[in-house]
Enzyme design. Structure first.
Site, PDB file in Angstrom:
ATOM      1  CG  HIS A 155      47.257  51.983  43.243  1.00 45.89           C
ATOM      2  ND1 HIS A 155      46.126  51.398  43.745  1.00 45.89           N
ATOM      3  CD2 HIS A 155      47.772  51.089  42.373  1.00 45.89           C
ATOM      4  CE1 HIS A 155      45.965  50.194  43.219  1.00 45.89           C
ATOM      5  NE2 HIS A 155      46.960  49.982  42.376  1.00 45.89           N
ATOM      6  CG  ASP A 364      45.200  60.119  49.500  1.00 42.95           C
ATOM      7  OD1 ASP A 364      45.787  59.193  48.920  1.00 42.95           O
ATOM      8  OD2 ASP A 364      44.847  60.073  50.690  1.00 42.95           O
TER       9      ASP A 364
END
Ligand code: ADQ
Length: 470
Positions: A155, A364
């Site tokens: 992720h 991110d």
């Protein structure tokens, strides 16, 4: 028909007030389609030998939660996962603290996961492991005799090989990933970084032109699966929440001022200190906005036992205090900074009410808030997304106002541009982002990953049954 088994470090049983993170949303979406088992740590640490998994069944999904010894948890989760892998994978070497003791605990906890999961597995299962806490789990499961198809999704970003090489055990980490049949990443950048690492450890000859990797007699598929959001759910939540008391109270309190929203976990990777500086610069550079804009930043505390998170918290409190002290008036506070959680629908209502969404992480994997902001907007009068080029989401949402989050002047200018953007341009940018969100929604993410597992070396027909059941 085969069963989907998802494994993640932490399991959150569905509760009304719970605020699920990105990973939870993704896993639940996959499991709700086909039913199945979700295995992971239940959030309890013990001082004695952990017992057998606790089993709960809710809405067709079986949750199997395990306990961890406190000492193991500190070293594995607070230590190796969040003081080594998280900073390293987000390019924050300054925050990294390596110790062999932590690494050993990480290996050991992954073995414990495998030992506790094995008795729950059925031969026709398909196993999908999530995130950086569990990289060695595939190897541990294989060593314990698991023969089922194994997939892994990361992720967070995968670092470039020159960054990864800082980790003493980087070669083992890369080899561990090759024990899976499918390894998934958020963006092409992450995939390329992984491939360059594999070339260095296994040699160029291991890489096939079609992206597959040869490991002895086996093939590993490494691919990009950008995670998305459930557009309809976000829109429905947002529309319903706008009429709710909590969102109405917030909107009334703006007294007609424009709302700018930020929603993040309190983490240094989210760039909040830099964001607060940029906002201060914006107020200095464009004083006509004084008293006309309210910036609400929601940032619930996370990982409070990890060093580094206390520091960031203090810096933010000081920065918000400085800006408010300097610019606030008797009837206006420039920043409202809240360290608390809100239920997901309420957040979606806040995002819909905002003229500007400020999403400026320093790094991110994807950033689902950016996607949720777009999905929550009223298409006839949409707000403007300001998005960091260093978020995975920027690869897809390229009609957002893209900014370098370290460039406070550029971020300040983007806020000004967003506030004065004509309706036509706002609509165009929004429509173009919605097309991407529709193409890559959460359902597509799940289907693509399970399809890839289907086509991988093992278990074709079993996985097909699951992928088609959505
Ligand atoms: P996170 O770092 O947790 O996830 P993000 O992608 O922004 O970050 O997902 C957060 C999710 O939690 C969103 O659904 C959001 O609405 C919710 N959330 C965030 N702040 C909240 C708050 N204050 N209160 C309640 N809910 C909140 C990791 C990676 C990301 C990747 C996701 C999914 O770090 O890069 O996008 O996994 O793969």
């Amino acid at each position: 028909m085969s069963r989907l088994v998802c494994v993640s470090n932490r399991i959150t049983l569905p509760r009304k007030a719970a605020a699920p993170g990105g990973l939870t949303v993704g896993i639940l979406s996959a499991l709700k389609r086909s039913g199945g088992l979700w295995f992971g740590w239940g959030g309890e640490t013990v001082d004695t030998e952990p017992g057998e998994p606790d089993i709960h069944i809710r809405e067709g999904v079986t949750y199997a939660t395990i306990e961890l010894r406190k000492h193991d948890f500190d070293l594995y989760y607070n230590g190796y996962a969040n003081e080594v892998l998280w900073p390293l994978f987000h390019y924050f070497l300054k925050g990294m603290r390596y110790s062999h003791e932590q690494r050993d605990a990480y290996e050991d906890v992954n073995r414990q996961f495998a030992q506790k999961l094995m008795p729950l597995l059925e031969s026709r299962d398909v196993i999908w492991v999530h995130d950086y806490h569990l990289i060695p789990l595939g190897r541990s499961l294989r060593e314990a005799g698991a023969r089922q198809p194994l997939g892994f999704f990361l992720h967070i970003p995968f670092p470039n090989i020159e960054m990864l090489r800082v980790l003493p055990s980087y070669a083992e980490l890369l080899r561990d990933l090759t024990h899976y049949d499918v390894v998934g990443f958020q963006t092409h950048n992450d995939l390329r970084a992984f491939q360059s690492g594999i070339e260095q450890v296994l040699g160029k000859e291991a890489m096939r032109g079609d992206g597959r990797i040869r490991v002895g007699e086996r093939w590993v598929r490494a691919e990009v699966f950008p995670i998305g959001v459930d557009i309809d759910v976000v829109r429905e939540e947002a529309v319903a929440a706008v009429g709710s008391e909590v969102v109405r109270r917030m909107s009334d309190s703006l007294m007609g001022r424009s709302l700018m929203m930020g929603v993040d976990r309190l983490d240094y990777s989210k760039g909040l200190v830099e964001r607060f500086s940029a906002y201060q610069h914006f107020l200095e550079a464009f004083p006509e906005n004084l008293g006309r804009i309210t910036y609400i930043q929601i940032a619930p505390l996370s990982r409070q036992d990890v060093k580094g998170y206390t520091e960031i918290r203090q810096s933010l409190e000081q920065a918000a205090g400085r800006t408010n002290g300097r610019f606030a008036d008797t009837d206006w506070t420039p920043i409202r900074y809240l360290n608390r959680n809100f239920a997901h629908p309420v957040l979606m209502g806040f995002l819909r009410a905002a003229k500007v969404g400020l999403v400026t992480p320093l790094r991110d994997g994807m950033n689902l808030v950016a996607k949720e902001f777009v999905a929550a907007q009223d298409a006839d009068d949409p707000g403007v997304l300001i998005l960091s080029t260093l978020a995975g989401a920027a690869r897809e949402l390229n009609t957002a106002l893209l900014v370098n989050p370290y460039d406070y002047r550029a971020v300040g200018h983007a806020i000004q541009a967003a506030l004065s953007m004509p309706l036509g341009e706002r609509r165009e940018r929004h429509a173009s982002m919605m097309q991407v969100l529709k193409r890559n929604d959460i359902g597509a993410w799940t289907r693509r990953f399970l399809d890839a597992l289907e086509q991988s070396a093992q278990g074709e027909s079993r996985v097909r049954a699951i992928a088609n059941s959505g």
